[in-house]
Enzyme design. Structure first.
Site, PDB file in Angstrom:
ATOM      1  CG  ASN A   1    -109.803 -74.967  24.909  1.00 39.29           C
ATOM      2  OD1 ASN A   1    -111.037 -74.951  24.942  1.00 39.29           O
ATOM      3  ND2 ASN A   1    -109.043 -74.790  25.973  1.00 39.29           N
TER       4      ASN A   1
ATOM      5  CG  MET B   1    -113.022 -77.135  29.238  1.00 43.78           C
ATOM      6  SD  MET B   1    -113.552 -77.280  30.928  1.00 43.78           S
ATOM      7  CE  MET B   1    -113.811 -79.021  31.080  1.00 43.78           C
ATOM      8  CB  CYS B   2    -111.376 -78.503  23.467  1.00 44.56           C
ATOM      9  SG  CYS B   2    -113.011 -78.352  22.730  1.00 44.56           S
ATOM     10  N   GLY B   3    -109.310 -80.113  25.052  1.00 45.27           N
ATOM     11  CA  GLY B   3    -107.881 -80.277  25.340  1.00 45.27           C
ATOM     12  C   GLY B   3    -107.111 -80.338  24.038  1.00 45.27           C
TER      13      GLY B   3
END
Ligand code: SF4
Ligand code: SF4
Lengths: 503, 350
Positions: free
Chosen positions: B199, B1-3
């Site tokens: 992401n 998960m990443c933004g």
């Protein structure tokens, strides 16, 4: 003879309480283990090869076949095999022949490589619900593409693609010639590859006319004996393969005994009836890589540059630079056949002692081609001892584009790997030309079995890829990151370029 | 998960970093405080002709001496300085961020390298692989990457990101799962003017890595995203593919779709897959790439990671979340989610 005979390898017994005296074992055994004397069926265990035909055909499951315990004094160095080979050679003074693949108990690298699967951070992909792409193109690829802009501003392709074979699954059937195996075996496999959208090799036995309907799925072979090779043959193939070497017997030619050369075989191979078909160790017009290049070009020229040309070599110690040389010729694919590759007949000493494992060969060839910047321009086909979809997936992860299977396809046809293919007595109708034996193999049933096998492996490969979060075969190819070595030594891990388990 | 966030103003009017900081911080749910970073284009107009090399030094003695020597061997350093930072309670300063403005020398290059860009690429690979205690994490012209281990706000405050003005911004909030949370592993990843925020996880990494390494790139930063920057450089710069074609190679249509295309288009797509099969990226990903002439955003072929696009006049926004775009531009007009694998391209208006 002062030597006497060596003890039998197998012991066959009939449970007389179960036996209904139908005589099927007698009919089925082409090696003559059984015979009738009065109202009794007698057994000569010494002749048994453990082909298991009798066991499979007995309606009462009355037959037991066991490996006979060693009768020799046990000895770690002077094994039964070592002693028996000496006894046999002392008697005959000849080369010991054998069929099928390497029979030595060596560690299998495939079994010490483990595949990866996703957990949490990247989702595994469900092949039943999502597309899974196994389509593979075998042949030359450009190193880069050129585009041009049209006046209307559209992008157009400026590079022309070379002809490639389109495989629906990266499994092909390797070269097993008509002569070595029966026409019914070839027909079974030809129907199977046509149905599953893949290809098979003709071997160096020419192309029998009954195979013409499947010619779009056949790779025709040009070996040193040039049996059956003419322009019609070349034009019928979907691709052409030059065989330099074979995994079971690197550095030597082929030998089809005269007994197997019946009328059909003689016509198809274009050799006299009953004559031994002996292909020389080298091609007599290839003594250097330049000569090979010329042959590739002539074959392409003869077929108007419409067909890919493969070159097959045995996996030997220097396989990587040899393959690199081939990659820089006009060849479209290099086939590497490992030391576990099968054969109809080979000197046992070659089968068991010459060459290297296919796993190491794929890894080193793939790396060498990358180092030389040509990996993307040529396909790698690996063969020699691929037993399962796991071996297939591992081969691709090590760097192969596709594999050839041989023994596995024969096992799907009934072969029990008894290793007596060179005797023309194969009780399953596979490695024989004896009409009564050949007729035991029904091409329709055989085709269904082989295509089931290809289907089964294809499904398993999709599942393995999905579990690893991969939905196209391109992303498995050469993806050694998804492999880990277990109980492999450091040197081998380095050659394979994989990390040890846990790393 | 990443933004992730990408922003471009197509007229090249510049925006400072404060709203990017706010937008990225909004997605803190998508991070773990292990890394955040920003890339901004148009920030060094006074040195626009020089390569801005951003380097993490473990100390300013031995590693810096080696980098200085290497740069002097290949060209001229017109200016260098420590990148200004302000201590933050949430950030432990493990490296000293430094910047050089560098120009490769034409004479030195002659006969050895084809272009300035080859020289800079060589220097980046050489330092990152062989100079212990130094990592070049940004090497483009008139642009720079600022990243560290920490939460987006802390990283922005650490570098005083609001003091930079750019016409392209990329930002990333990291939740590392498969590689260590170190400064060099934070996004964006950069080579020359290519910068990448990502992401997801690239399951084809092994294949992609071995492919680019065949062309002399060295993957040294312990994370799969690095390879995306090199793939763009290889296909976009060295092979001169248009951006659409690079995306087509990295996230191609499925064979079933190709089979249904008109003949010419099918042939083109087949050629891309055959030629660039080893560049095809697999696994879940959403990516925004900064380039010389704009930004490119795309997702994996089955869209296992979110990506939202917003437009407002000359401004184009690409992000993991619509809310982040709305923080950047409450007036945003056109918001939509692109299809899997579809390239979103924002180019400067000439
Ligand atoms: S096949 Fe079985 S049942 Fe028939 S004769 Fe042989 S052993 Fe007896
Ligand atoms: S093909 Fe026939 S002879 Fe050869 S190993 Fe198999 S069963 Fe035995």
């Amino acid at each position: 003879m002062t030597l006497g005979s060596v003890p039998p390898k197998f012991k066959v017994t009939i449970d007389r309480d179960e036996c209904m005296d139908c005589g099927r074992c007698i009919e089925n055994c082409s090696y003559g283990v059984y015979r009738r004397e009065g109202d009794r069926i007698l057994i000569e265990s010494r002749k048994c090869t453990a082909c298991l035909r009798c066991v499979s055909m007995c309606p009462r499951d009355a037959i037991t076949l066991t490996e006979k315990p060693v009768d020799y004094r046990s000895h770690p160095l002077w094994t039964r095999e070592a002693r028996e080979d000496i006894i046999n050679q002392a008697r005959s003074g000849k080369i010991i022949l054998s069929g099928m693949g390497n029979a030595r108990d060596l560690p299998v690298i495939y079994d010490r490589l483990l595949l990866d699967a996703c957990q949490v951070t990247n989702p595994s992909i469900d092949p039943l619900r999502e597309p899974m792409e196994l389509r593979t193109y075998i042949g030359k690829k450009p190193s880069k593409l050129k585009f041009r802009k049209t006046e209307s501003g559209d992008v157009e392709l400026d590079t022309k693609l070379a002809p490639n074979l389109k495989l629906d699954t990266p499994i092909m059937i390797g070269h097993m010639s008509f002569g070595a195996i029966s026409l019914n075996s070839q027909l079974s496999m030809a129907k199977a590859v046509a149905e599953t959208g893949t290809f098979m090799g003709t071997g160096e036995g020419g192309l029998h006319k009954e195979l013409y309907p499947y010619q779009d799925h056949m790779i025709v072979q040009v070996a040193s004996g040039r049996f059956g090779v003419n322009i019609d043959y070349l034009e019928r193939g979907a691709a052409i393969e030059i065989k330099i070497g074979q995994g079971a017997k690197p550095g030597i030619g082929g030998h089809l005994p005269g007994e197997k050369v019946n009328e059909e075989v003689s016509k198809t191979r274009m050799i006299p009836l009953g004559s031994d078909a002996i292909s020389p160790a080298p091609h007599h017009d290839i003594y250097s890589i330049e000569d090979l290049v010329q042959l590739i070009r002539s074959l392409k020229e003869a077929t108007e540059w419409k067909k890919p040309v493969f070159v097959k070599i045995a996996a030997v110690h220097n396989v990587a630079p040899i393959a690199a040389g081939i990659a820089r010729s006009s060849a479209d694919a290099v086939v590497i056949d490992g030391f576990r590759g099968g054969t109809g007949a080979a000197p046992k000493v070659f089968r068991d002692h010459v060459g290297i494992p296919i796993e190491a060969a794929i890894a080193s060839v793939d790396q060498k081609l990358r180092d030389q910047g040509v990996r993307n321009e040529i396909s790698i086909i690996a063969s020699g001892g691929i037993r399962s979809s796991a071996d297939l997936a591992k081969s691709i992860a090590l760097g192969a584009d596709a594999v050839y299977v041989g023994t596995a396809a024969l096992v799907a046809l009934g072969c029990r790997v008894c290793g007596n293919c060179y005797r023309n007595l194969c009780p399953w109708g596979i490695a024989t030309q004896r009409p009564d034996l050949v007729s035991r193999l029904d091409p329709e049933a055989g085709a269904a079995q082989v295509s089931n096998l290809i289907h089964g492996w294809t499904l398993e490969l999709s599942e393995l890829m999905g579990a690893a979060g991969i939905n196209s075969i391109e992303s498995l190819r050469g993806n050694r990151d998804r492999l880990r070595g277990y109980m492999l030594d450091e040197g081998m891990l380095k050659i394979l370029d994989v990390l040890p388990a846990g790393a | 998960m990443c933004g992730i966030i990408g922003f471009i103003d197509r007229t090249k009017s510049r925006m400072d970093g404060s709203s990017i900081k706010a937008a990225l911080s909004l997605m803190n749910e998508r991070g773990s405080g292990d890394g955040a970073g920003y890339a901004a284009y148009g920030i060094y107009p006074e040195y626009a002709d020089y390569y801005a090399l951003h380097v993490f030094f473990d100390n300013l003695a031995e590693p810096k001496k080696k980098v200085d020597e290497l740069l002097q061997q290949w060209g001229e350093i017109v200016h260098q300085e420590e990148i200004p930072t302000t201590p933050q309670p949430g950030i432990r300063k493990v490296h000293t961020p430094w910047r050089y403005f560098f120009k490769p020398s034409g004479d030195l290059m002659a006969g050895r390298m084809d272009s300035e860009k080859d020289v800079v690429t060589y220097i980046v690979m050489e330092v990152n692989a062989n100079v212990k205690g130094a990592t070049i994490f940004s090497s483009g012209k008139n642009m720079g990457v600022f990243k560290a281990s920490g939460w987006p706000e802390d990283v922005a405050n650490f570098y005083r990101i609001e003091n930079y003005k750019g016409y392209i911004w990329l930002a990333h909030n990291r939740y590392p799962t498969n590689s260590p949370g170190w400064w060099g592993g934070a996004h964006p990843f950069n080579l020359l003017n290519w910068s990448v925020v990502h992401n997801g996880e690239i399951t084809s990494y092994g294949t992609n890595q071995r492919y680019v390494e065949g062309y002399g790139y060295k993957c040294t930063l312990f994370t799969d995203t690095e390879v995306v920057a090199y793939l763009f450089d290889l296909l976009g710069r060295q092979h001169e593919l248009p951006h659409e074609m690079v995306v087509r190679a990295l996230a191609p249509p499925f064979w079933d779709d190709i089979d249904r295309m008109p003949e010419k288009e099918a042939e083109l797509n087949k050629a891309v897959r055959l030629t660039y099969g080893s560049a095809l990226m697999n696994g879940p990903f959403a990516i925004v790439v900064g380039t010389d002439d704009g930004i490119v955003g795309f997702t994996d072929r089955i869209k296992l990671r979110p990506l939202v696009v917003g437009e407002n006049g000359s401004k184009l926004y690409i992000s993991s979340e619509e809310a982040a775009i709305r923080v950047l531009d409450p007036e945003v007009k056109n918001i939509y989610t692109p299809r899997a694998g579809e390239p979103i391209i924002g180019r400067f208006i000439e």
